[in-house]
Design a protein around this motif. Structure first.
Motif, PDB file in Angstrom:
ATOM      1  N   MET A  89       0.866  -1.150  -0.134  1.00 38.66           N
ATOM      2  CA  MET A  89      -0.068  -0.046  -0.006  1.00 38.66           C
ATOM      3  C   MET A  89       0.883   1.319   0.101  1.00 38.66           C
ATOM      4  N   ASP A  90       2.211   1.140   0.139  1.00 37.51           N
ATOM      5  CA  ASP A  90       3.046   2.197   0.133  1.00 37.51           C
ATOM      6  C   ASP A  90       3.209   2.601  -1.162  1.00 37.51           C
ATOM      7  N   ASP A  91       3.072   1.856  -1.944  1.00 34.18           N
ATOM      8  CA  ASP A  91       3.645   2.222  -3.460  1.00 34.18           C
ATOM      9  C   ASP A  91       2.261   2.618  -4.411  1.00 34.18           C
ATOM     10  N   PRO A  92       2.255   3.885  -4.809  1.00 32.37           N
ATOM     11  CA  PRO A  92       1.123   4.371  -5.505  1.00 32.37           C
ATOM     12  C   PRO A  92       0.908   3.740  -6.877  1.00 32.37           C
ATOM     13  N   LYS A  93       1.767   2.900  -7.199  1.00 36.08           N
ATOM     14  CA  LYS A  93       1.720   2.229  -8.570  1.00 36.08           C
ATOM     15  C   LYS A  93       0.901   1.117  -8.370  1.00 36.08           C
ATOM     16  N   ASN A  94       0.422   0.621  -6.950  1.00 34.16           N
ATOM     17  CA  ASN A  94      -0.369  -0.748  -6.628  1.00 34.16           C
ATOM     18  C   ASN A  94      -1.846  -0.076  -6.502  1.00 34.16           C
ATOM     19  N   TYR A  95      -2.118   1.165  -6.907  1.00 37.42           N
ATOM     20  CA  TYR A  95      -3.610   1.584  -6.644  1.00 37.42           C
ATOM     21  C   TYR A  95      -4.040   1.610  -8.127  1.00 37.42           C
ATOM     22  N   PRO A  96      -5.534   1.568  -8.171  1.00 37.73           N
ATOM     23  CA  PRO A  96      -6.305   1.413  -7.224  1.00 37.73           C
ATOM     24  C   PRO A  96      -6.339  -0.005  -6.725  1.00 37.73           C
ATOM     25  N   VAL A  97      -6.944  -0.183  -5.392  1.00 38.24           N
ATOM     26  CA  VAL A  97      -6.847  -1.682  -4.867  1.00 38.24           C
ATOM     27  C   VAL A  97      -8.477  -2.126  -4.577  1.00 38.24           C
ATOM     28  N   LEU A  98      -8.664  -3.322  -4.649  1.00 35.38           N
ATOM     29  CA  LEU A  98     -10.184  -3.787  -4.451  1.00 35.38           C
ATOM     30  C   LEU A  98      -9.810  -4.809  -3.185  1.00 35.38           C
ATOM     31  N   ILE A  99     -10.440  -4.668  -2.212  1.00 36.58           N
ATOM     32  CA  ILE A  99     -10.541  -5.751  -1.143  1.00 36.58           C
ATOM     33  C   ILE A  99     -11.830  -6.327  -1.160  1.00 36.58           C
ATOM     34  N   HIS A 100     -11.781  -7.615  -1.239  1.00 39.55           N
ATOM     35  CA  HIS A 100     -13.087  -8.306  -1.230  1.00 39.55           C
ATOM     36  C   HIS A 100     -12.953  -9.618  -0.496  1.00 39.55           C
ATOM     37  N   CYS A 101     -14.113  -9.793   0.229  1.00 39.74           N
ATOM     38  CA  CYS A 101     -14.338 -11.001   1.259  1.00 39.74           C
ATOM     39  C   CYS A 101     -15.789 -11.471   1.193  1.00 39.74           C
ATOM     40  N   HIS A 102     -15.809 -12.740   1.182  1.00 40.80           N
ATOM     41  CA  HIS A 102     -16.935 -13.253   1.184  1.00 40.80           C
ATOM     42  C   HIS A 102     -17.272 -14.230   2.346  1.00 40.80           C
ATOM     43  N   HIS A 103     -16.273 -15.366   2.193  1.00 43.41           N
ATOM     44  CA  HIS A 103     -16.524 -16.575   3.033  1.00 43.41           C
ATOM     45  C   HIS A 103     -15.723 -16.234   4.541  1.00 43.41           C
ATOM     46  N   GLY A 104     -14.907 -15.219   4.488  1.00 45.16           N
ATOM     47  CA  GLY A 104     -14.168 -14.864   5.730  1.00 45.16           C
ATOM     48  C   GLY A 104     -15.047 -13.463   6.147  1.00 45.16           C
ATOM     49  N   VAL A 105     -16.209 -13.606   6.414  1.00 44.56           N
ATOM     50  CA  VAL A 105     -16.956 -12.196   6.669  1.00 44.56           C
ATOM     51  C   VAL A 105     -16.125 -11.355   7.617  1.00 44.56           C
ATOM     52  N   GLY A 106     -16.115 -10.161   7.127  1.00 41.53           N
ATOM     53  CA  GLY A 106     -15.257  -9.061   8.100  1.00 41.53           C
ATOM     54  C   GLY A 106     -13.750  -8.970   7.705  1.00 41.53           C
ATOM     55  N   ARG A 107     -13.353  -9.539   6.918  1.00 39.10           N
ATOM     56  CA  ARG A 107     -11.790  -9.604   6.736  1.00 39.10           C
ATOM     57  C   ARG A 107     -11.530  -8.301   5.879  1.00 39.10           C
ATOM     58  N   SER A 108     -12.654  -7.955   5.055  1.00 34.50           N
ATOM     59  CA  SER A 108     -12.312  -6.908   4.156  1.00 34.50           C
ATOM     60  C   SER A 108     -12.525  -5.689   5.054  1.00 34.50           C
ATOM     61  N   ARG A 109     -13.532  -5.531   5.729  1.00 30.69           N
ATOM     62  CA  ARG A 109     -13.586  -4.486   6.723  1.00 30.69           C
ATOM     63  C   ARG A 109     -12.419  -4.247   7.812  1.00 30.69           C
ATOM     64  N   LEU A 110     -11.875  -5.401   8.171  1.00 25.67           N
ATOM     65  CA  LEU A 110     -10.795  -5.479   9.000  1.00 25.67           C
ATOM     66  C   LEU A 110      -9.548  -4.883   8.266  1.00 25.67           C
ATOM     67  N   PHE A 111      -9.199  -5.018   7.196  1.00 24.95           N
ATOM     68  CA  PHE A 111      -8.225  -4.699   6.392  1.00 24.95           C
ATOM     69  C   PHE A 111      -8.344  -3.143   5.725  1.00 24.95           C
ATOM     70  N   SER A 112      -9.654  -2.767   5.535  1.00 28.94           N
ATOM     71  CA  SER A 112     -10.049  -1.383   5.402  1.00 28.94           C
ATOM     72  C   SER A 112      -9.603  -0.464   6.705  1.00 28.94           C
ATOM     73  N   SER A 113     -10.009  -1.244   7.716  1.00 32.25           N
ATOM     74  CA  SER A 113     -10.006  -0.403   8.951  1.00 32.25           C
ATOM     75  C   SER A 113      -8.495  -0.195   9.215  1.00 32.25           C
TER      76      SER A 113
END
Length: 76
Positions: free
Chosen positions: A1-25
């Motif tokens: 995430m420190d490298d702007p060349k990696n953007y945009p980023v998509l965080i998706h989670c379905h079966h591990g409910v909450g992981r996307s929110r955890l990483f977004s947090s």
């Protein structure tokens, strides 16, 4: 995430409910200067899928105890 060349980023989670929110947090703590409490409260906005990020939940406790990195990685 420190490298702007990696953007945009998509965080998706379905079966591990909450992981996307955890990483977004964590992103918000690291890059948007959210407090741990603000990041945790924001993650609770949509908790109908089985994880509520309360202070007593595993994910909520993790966010409350998360320590921001001391320094960002400098890219060359």
């Amino acid at each position: 995430m420190d490298d702007p060349k990696n953007y945009p980023v998509l965080i998706h989670c379905h079966h591990g409910v909450g992981r996307s929110r955890l990483f977004s947090s964590i992103y918000r703590i690291e890059y948007e200067n959210f407090t741990n409490e603000d990041a945790r409260e924001n993650a609770r906005l949509f908790w109908e899928f089985g994880t509520n990020f309360s202070k007593n939940s595993e994910k909520g406790a993790y966010l409350m105890n998360y320590h921001k990195r001391a320094a960002k990685i400098e890219l060359k």
